[in-house]
Scaffold this motif. Structure first.
Motif, PDB file in Angstrom:
ATOM      1  N   UNK A   1      13.480 -50.397 -16.926  1.00  0.00           N
ATOM      2  CA  UNK A   1      14.265 -49.690 -15.918  1.00  0.00           C
ATOM      3  C   UNK A   1      15.727 -49.542 -16.334  1.00  0.00           C
ATOM      4  N   UNK A   2      16.265 -50.575 -16.955  1.00  0.00           N
ATOM      5  CA  UNK A   2      17.657 -50.510 -17.410  1.00  0.00           C
ATOM      6  C   UNK A   2      17.840 -49.424 -18.464  1.00  0.00           C
ATOM      7  N   UNK A   3      16.875 -49.303 -19.410  1.00  0.00           N
ATOM      8  CA  UNK A   3      16.974 -48.271 -20.444  1.00  0.00           C
ATOM      9  C   UNK A   3      16.905 -46.868 -19.826  1.00  0.00           C
ATOM     10  N   UNK A   4      15.976 -46.695 -18.856  1.00  0.00           N
ATOM     11  CA  UNK A   4      15.856 -45.398 -18.202  1.00  0.00           C
ATOM     12  C   UNK A   4      17.143 -45.051 -17.437  1.00  0.00           C
TER      13      UNK A   4
ATOM     14  N   UNK B   1      22.352 -42.101 -16.794  1.00  0.00           N
ATOM     15  CA  UNK B   1      23.812 -42.090 -16.583  1.00  0.00           C
ATOM     16  C   UNK B   1      24.548 -41.526 -17.784  1.00  0.00           C
ATOM     17  N   UNK B   2      24.033 -41.712 -19.003  1.00  0.00           N
ATOM     18  CA  UNK B   2      24.650 -41.126 -20.189  1.00  0.00           C
ATOM     19  C   UNK B   2      24.652 -39.606 -20.113  1.00  0.00           C
ATOM     20  N   UNK B   3      23.524 -39.055 -19.632  1.00  0.00           N
ATOM     21  CA  UNK B   3      23.433 -37.598 -19.480  1.00  0.00           C
ATOM     22  C   UNK B   3      24.449 -37.105 -18.460  1.00  0.00           C
ATOM     23  N   UNK B   4      24.568 -37.830 -17.340  1.00  0.00           N
ATOM     24  CA  UNK B   4      25.528 -37.443 -16.304  1.00  0.00           C
ATOM     25  C   UNK B   4      26.955 -37.505 -16.833  1.00  0.00           C
ATOM     26  N   UNK B   5      27.291 -38.577 -17.544  1.00  0.00           N
ATOM     27  CA  UNK B   5      28.648 -38.733 -18.070  1.00  0.00           C
ATOM     28  C   UNK B   5      28.971 -37.656 -19.094  1.00  0.00           C
ATOM     29  N   UNK B   6      27.990 -37.314 -19.945  1.00  0.00           N
ATOM     30  CA  UNK B   6      28.206 -36.262 -20.933  1.00  0.00           C
ATOM     31  C   UNK B   6      28.450 -34.917 -20.259  1.00  0.00           C
ATOM     32  N   UNK B   7      27.667 -34.631 -19.212  1.00  0.00           N
ATOM     33  CA  UNK B   7      27.821 -33.365 -18.491  1.00  0.00           C
ATOM     34  C   UNK B   7      29.190 -33.286 -17.818  1.00  0.00           C
TER      35      UNK B   7
END
Length: 260
Positions: A46-49, A54-60
């Protein structure tokens, strides 16, 4: 529009901070609360998912912020200013010529004179009019240099008529004439420099200080003294004016500068 974009940047910065706080809280919840009911393997999955999400959100959000920043800079860079280059028929190489014209203004002896000079276009247009002189108007005359007491090239243009050019400079927000300077202050860009001129101090008409280009042009066929609007060099007089740094009797220069 510019203000709205700046507000968006502030909001995005705050959103990034809030997103980081939420991320930390959720990660703490995952590792703390869920670990009591799920096995270590499930919690780690769950932590990896969650990290991937959140990485995708931060990049966007980062890309969006960079795009808005770019748009703000582009919008600022589209600003332009217009100024008059007195004594020249052309504009500097960094500016576009709007039109080249004739310098005019009120007669030096008129008590009801308008103080500012005009850059009159070479192709005037007309509205309704009545021909002939009737005495119940104000008047516009051509302008002449009065420079016989100076030296060098500027002395030779005495009594010649004065041209002017209206110039458009892009990616600037302000233009200013600085007296007693032939260079600009830090952060400003030089448009042209010259000599400070105005009407004679004994004349009836009020005038404004005007920056005439340091190597002025003249108008063809305008070398005969007809007076009208006249431009004299301006000298420093000590007293209330501090000397030094000023020097009694020296002609003052000027610089026209622009700023982004």
């Amino acid at each position: 529009m510019r203000t709205l974009m700046l507000l968006l940047l502030v909001a995005l910065t705050q959103a990034e901070t809030n997103t980081g706080n939420c991320k930390d809280m959720l990660q703490g919840y995952l590792t703390g609360q869920l670990s009591s009911t799920l096995g270590a393997y499930q919690v780690e999955a769950l932590r990896r998912e969650f990290k991937s999400f959140t990485d995708v959100i931060e990049k966007s959000m980062k890309e969006f912020k960079e795009n808005i920043t770019s748009r703000v800079k582009t919008n600022t860079g589209n600003s332009s200013v217009v100024y008059t280059r007195w004594g020249k028929k052309t504009c500097p190489s960094n500016a576009d010529l709007v039109y080249s014209g004739y310098t005019g203004g009120s007669h030096y002896s008129h008590k009801g004179a308008a103080v500012e000079p005009l850059c009159l276009p070479r192709n005037p247009e007309w509205g309704m009019y009545t021909g002939g002189y009737d005495g119940l108007k104000n008047y516009v005359y051509g302008a002449e240099y009065k420079t016989k007491t100076f030296t060098g090239y500027i002395q030779t243009i005495h009594d010649h008529d004065v041209p002017c050019a209206v110039c458009l400079v892009r990616q600037r927000t302000v233009v200013q004439m600085f007296p007693a300077r032939k260079t600009c202050f830090k952060g400003w860009t030089l448009e042209y420099h010259g000599y400070l001129m105005a009407g004679h101090y004994t004349h009836e008409a009020g005038t404004t200080y005007t920056c005439i280009d340091s190597h002025p042009d003249t108008l063809h066929g305008g070398s005969t003294s007809k007076d009208g609007k006249v431009f004299y060099l301006v000298e420093a007089l000590c007293g209330s004016l501090k000397c030094p740094p000023y020097v009694e009797g020296r002609e003052l220069v000027c610089a026209v500068c622009s700023k982004e």
